[in-house]
Design a protein around this motif. Sequence first.
Motif, PDB file in Angstrom:
ATOM      1  N   TYR A 499       0.837  -1.198   0.000  1.00  0.00           N
ATOM      2  CA  TYR A 499       0.000   0.000   0.000  1.00  0.00           C
ATOM      3  C   TYR A 499       0.873   1.250   0.000  1.00  0.00           C
ATOM      4  N   SER A 500       0.279   2.334  -0.506  1.00  0.00           N
ATOM      5  CA  SER A 500       0.902   3.657  -0.414  1.00  0.00           C
ATOM      6  C   SER A 500      -0.212   4.691  -0.486  1.00  0.00           C
ATOM      7  N   GLY A 501      -0.069   5.786   0.222  1.00  0.00           N
ATOM      8  CA  GLY A 501      -1.099   6.807   0.231  1.00  0.00           C
ATOM      9  C   GLY A 501      -1.872   6.826   1.526  1.00  0.00           C
ATOM     10  N   LEU A 502      -3.063   7.418   1.486  1.00  0.00           N
ATOM     11  CA  LEU A 502      -3.906   7.541   2.669  1.00  0.00           C
ATOM     12  C   LEU A 502      -5.118   6.621   2.560  1.00  0.00           C
ATOM     13  N   VAL A 503      -5.610   6.194   3.718  1.00  0.00           N
ATOM     14  CA  VAL A 503      -6.757   5.282   3.758  1.00  0.00           C
ATOM     15  C   VAL A 503      -8.023   5.995   3.306  1.00  0.00           C
ATOM     16  N   ASP A 504      -8.746   5.345   2.405  1.00  0.00           N
ATOM     17  CA  ASP A 504     -10.050   5.825   1.949  1.00  0.00           C
ATOM     18  C   ASP A 504     -11.110   5.065   2.745  1.00  0.00           C
ATOM     19  N   PHE A 505     -11.835   5.780   3.633  1.00  0.00           N
ATOM     20  CA  PHE A 505     -12.802   5.108   4.497  1.00  0.00           C
ATOM     21  C   PHE A 505     -13.948   4.471   3.719  1.00  0.00           C
ATOM     22  N   HIS A 506     -14.344   5.087   2.601  1.00  0.00           N
ATOM     23  CA  HIS A 506     -15.393   4.486   1.766  1.00  0.00           C
ATOM     24  C   HIS A 506     -14.938   3.120   1.263  1.00  0.00           C
ATOM     25  N   GLU A 507     -13.712   3.067   0.749  1.00  0.00           N
ATOM     26  CA  GLU A 507     -13.180   1.824   0.202  1.00  0.00           C
ATOM     27  C   GLU A 507     -12.910   0.802   1.299  1.00  0.00           C
ATOM     28  N   LEU A 508     -12.523   1.273   2.480  1.00  0.00           N
ATOM     29  CA  LEU A 508     -12.190   0.375   3.580  1.00  0.00           C
ATOM     30  C   LEU A 508     -13.428  -0.268   4.193  1.00  0.00           C
ATOM     31  N   LEU A 509     -14.517   0.502   4.335  1.00  0.00           N
ATOM     32  CA  LEU A 509     -15.659   0.040   5.117  1.00  0.00           C
ATOM     33  C   LEU A 509     -16.840  -0.466   4.294  1.00  0.00           C
ATOM     34  N   ILE A 510     -17.072   0.108   3.121  1.00  0.00           N
ATOM     35  CA  ILE A 510     -18.293  -0.166   2.378  1.00  0.00           C
ATOM     36  C   ILE A 510     -18.048  -1.227   1.308  1.00  0.00           C
ATOM     37  N   SER A 511     -18.904  -2.251   1.292  1.00  0.00           N
ATOM     38  CA  SER A 511     -18.822  -3.280   0.249  1.00  0.00           C
ATOM     39  C   SER A 511     -19.226  -2.684  -1.087  1.00  0.00           C
ATOM     40  N   ARG A 512     -18.575  -3.123  -2.135  1.00  0.00           N
ATOM     41  CA  ARG A 512     -18.873  -2.604  -3.466  1.00  0.00           C
ATOM     42  C   ARG A 512     -20.226  -3.133  -3.953  1.00  0.00           C
ATOM     43  N   ASP A 513     -20.884  -2.331  -4.784  1.00  0.00           N
ATOM     44  CA  ASP A 513     -22.197  -2.709  -5.307  1.00  0.00           C
ATOM     45  C   ASP A 513     -22.133  -3.965  -6.167  1.00  0.00           C
ATOM     46  N   ASP A 514     -21.020  -4.169  -6.876  1.00  0.00           N
ATOM     47  CA  ASP A 514     -20.893  -5.338  -7.747  1.00  0.00           C
ATOM     48  C   ASP A 514     -20.328  -6.546  -7.013  1.00  0.00           C
ATOM     49  N   HIS A 515     -20.203  -6.429  -5.664  1.00  0.00           N
ATOM     50  CA  HIS A 515     -19.732  -7.523  -4.804  1.00  0.00           C
ATOM     51  C   HIS A 515     -18.278  -7.926  -5.066  1.00  0.00           C
ATOM     52  N   SER A 516     -17.567  -7.111  -5.838  1.00  0.00           N
ATOM     53  CA  SER A 516     -16.147  -7.394  -6.025  1.00  0.00           C
ATOM     54  C   SER A 516     -15.377  -6.944  -4.786  1.00  0.00           C
ATOM     55  N   ILE A 517     -14.158  -7.448  -4.639  1.00  0.00           N
ATOM     56  CA  ILE A 517     -13.341  -7.134  -3.470  1.00  0.00           C
ATOM     57  C   ILE A 517     -12.410  -5.972  -3.792  1.00  0.00           C
ATOM     58  N   GLY A 518     -12.430  -4.956  -2.931  1.00  0.00           N
ATOM     59  CA  GLY A 518     -11.603  -3.775  -3.136  1.00  0.00           C
ATOM     60  C   GLY A 518     -10.165  -3.992  -2.709  1.00  0.00           C
ATOM     61  N   ARG A 519      -9.379  -2.936  -2.765  1.00  0.00           N
ATOM     62  CA  ARG A 519      -7.944  -3.072  -2.484  1.00  0.00           C
ATOM     63  C   ARG A 519      -7.664  -3.290  -0.995  1.00  0.00           C
ATOM     64  N   TYR A 520      -8.675  -3.067  -0.134  1.00  0.00           N
ATOM     65  CA  TYR A 520      -8.494  -3.329   1.293  1.00  0.00           C
ATOM     66  C   TYR A 520      -9.076  -4.687   1.718  1.00  0.00           C
ATOM     67  N   ASP A 612     -20.228  11.364   2.609  1.00  0.00           N
ATOM     68  CA  ASP A 612     -20.182  11.523   1.157  1.00  0.00           C
ATOM     69  C   ASP A 612     -19.296  12.697   0.777  1.00  0.00           C
ATOM     70  N   GLY A 613     -18.438  12.481  -0.201  1.00  0.00           N
ATOM     71  CA  GLY A 613     -17.574  13.539  -0.700  1.00  0.00           C
ATOM     72  C   GLY A 613     -16.297  13.721   0.086  1.00  0.00           C
ATOM     73  N   ALA A 614     -16.109  12.927   1.135  1.00  0.00           N
ATOM     74  CA  ALA A 614     -14.884  13.046   1.943  1.00  0.00           C
ATOM     75  C   ALA A 614     -14.351  11.645   2.220  1.00  0.00           C
ATOM     76  N   THR A 615     -13.136  11.379   1.762  1.00  0.00           N
ATOM     77  CA  THR A 615     -12.554  10.047   1.937  1.00  0.00           C
ATOM     78  C   THR A 615     -11.978   9.843   3.331  1.00  0.00           C
ATOM     79  N   ASN A 616     -11.807  10.938   4.089  1.00  0.00           N
ATOM     80  CA  ASN A 616     -11.142  10.828   5.396  1.00  0.00           C
ATOM     81  C   ASN A 616     -12.043  11.237   6.552  1.00  0.00           C
ATOM     82  N   ALA A 617     -13.377  11.232   6.356  1.00  0.00           N
ATOM     83  CA  ALA A 617     -14.301  11.694   7.397  1.00  0.00           C
ATOM     84  C   ALA A 617     -15.269  10.589   7.782  1.00  0.00           C
ATOM     85  N   LEU A 618     -15.558  10.533   9.088  1.00  0.00           N
ATOM     86  CA  LEU A 618     -16.509   9.571   9.625  1.00  0.00           C
ATOM     87  C   LEU A 618     -17.493  10.290  10.522  1.00  0.00           C
TER      88      LEU A 618
END
Length: 674
Positions: A499-520, A612-618
């Motif tokens: 990995y490199s960069g900053l954690v995207d909370f959307h990608e880390l926590l939310i399952s994709r609509d197409d049920h594919s597995i994300g980079r996390y 929504d619209g923020a990758t680093n906010a919860l």
Amino acid sequence: SKQNNKVSNSQGQQQRRRVFLLLTMHRQLQDYQALNAILSQIILPVSDHTTGNALVDIELTQISCTNIQIQNLHVDHAKLSNTTQRLSIQSSDFDLDCKYRWSYQVGFLDGGSGVGLAGFRQSQMQIDFDFTSPDFEEYPPDDFTISFCRDDGYQVSNLEFNGDGMGLSGNLLNSIDFLLRSTVEEEVGIAACDTIEEKLEFLKSDVIDYFYNSINGYLVQSQHGNTSDPLEMEETILLSSSESNGSSTSYYNFQTDIPLSIQSVLGQVDESPLNRLMRRFVLDEDGHLSLNATTFMDSNVVYEINSEATDAKLSLSSVTFGGLDTFKSFRFIDPIGKYTLQNGFNLEELYVTLDLDALFRPQSSDSDPTVLENFTFSLQFEDINVESAIFMAISTEEFENISFGSLLWINNILPCILATVENAKFTQLVASVGNIMPPEYSGFDDQAAERIISDASSAFVSMYKKSVINALPGFAQNDVLTRLNSLFKPDKQCFTPTYSGLVDFHELLISRDDHSIGRYGDVVPTIYGMFQESISETKSDGTPAFNDLLSKVAELQSNENGTLIFPGDIFRTNSTLELDNIILELGVALSDLRVSNLNTFGSTLKVFQPVDGATNALNNTVTFGVGPDPFEITATILIEANGDGLLDIYNEVTLDLRIRDLNLALDVLADIKE
């Protein structure tokens, strides 16, 4: 209401099971059609017989019967005593045709010979098999006898004698066939009973003896009790060869390296979330788990028989499990030794359905198989208890070197853990079943055949049920345990992502609509989805069902419903301060923390929701202290100070904070490096 809910759940499970059993019924059922298609081509050889009177001796040889057609057949079962059970097969209407060589003598004179034909119509038969056991409450059948075979129910509708040699013509016998009918009926009836007894002798040697010896062997082991020591590996084996040569290799100690607070939660997992987990991620929408037959066996052929009458083969297509969401309790990775973990569960019910293909081909047919039946066989078990122990020598160094990112994929967790294992073995497996229900069948073309097989199977389940239940612990502790250890081979392959960069909370926590597995990976989205599902459920009063889970989890820690207790110091700090040439010794401590009424969250409950619209906010929004009892925090605070005898302060106070209907909103901004 609790009882009504239990009845409702039970009815729902039964309804779901009935729907399940009907899934594979895809053909119209017709009485005896498929069964008679097989029986019509079977050739049954009958022993030679001689009969006659003071004037005439008639000999019947090369007797064979075929074209058997059954119009009515029943299978009855009765328990005569603790040592005898009877299986009765009866038909009040069946047909068959027999051919034979005939010859007769009148005194010393040869009366002739030839070929004869006999047609039997609307005949009756009954065969009673008596199965015996030392005690059916403990042991399986060890023998069987034919206690009754009806030989007087055969009715000849036509009788022919065709002459083919020297002597009187068969016309003479044809002219007096009405006098011979009773003789032929009697002789064929006797011969048929003798033949049935002779041909079924294999049932005792090949089936009854085999199952008796197999089950009895496990019974002996079960009666001796579970003699295995789950901690045997810790006491009898060097953890690795490196220890014997003076290496400093260390191994993960489950009793000391797993915090007690985690052990208390893992040791007894609540069944409700586990059942929800099974329904969401393991079972299909009907609550079943289907596996291909090759998952369990190298060949899908279950049983094959070649006899004088017919060839038959039974093949398994798939296995479907139901009831895997009826866990009543579950123990998970409970450390009972330094390197040994115990796991166990209690399942309310488990039903196994086999999708089978039965192929029948009479020996008289050289063409393609006559009948191919596809049907399902379902067997239900109740009150299943399983407990296992596994020894694992995990290298501390290798375990600590596992990358956290490697554990973000569900399919990668086990390989990564096993990559650190130097020695592993299942040391104990204890299994028991409370009850086995009669089997159920569906999918037969022939409804009558389905009923007959079902009745016969129910009879055999009655004969074998108690002994199988009693033998199960011995079977599990020996055969199953050996099989598990042969399959359990540590894998040294563990995928490590970069990995490199900053954690995207959307990608880390939310399952994709197409049920594919994300980079996390899929571990965090899976856990997060379960968590959000659990806190979003509400009860009839509008409060979150999550409160009940909190109550149970807290009770595991404190033995008090909805309460967490942390006795002793939570933190303590001491410092030195110099003020106007006075040295002050300051101390602050927080101890004996108690959190009560943890289960008072309100309907507004949002935890760790990406913005929504923020990758680093919860976003976090909660309401707690809802209901008759307030959310309460109690703790002891100590403040002390000492300054060269000029100042001596020691204040210990008890803080009691009670909160009602508190709305709390907290947005978190966090940049976390991957």
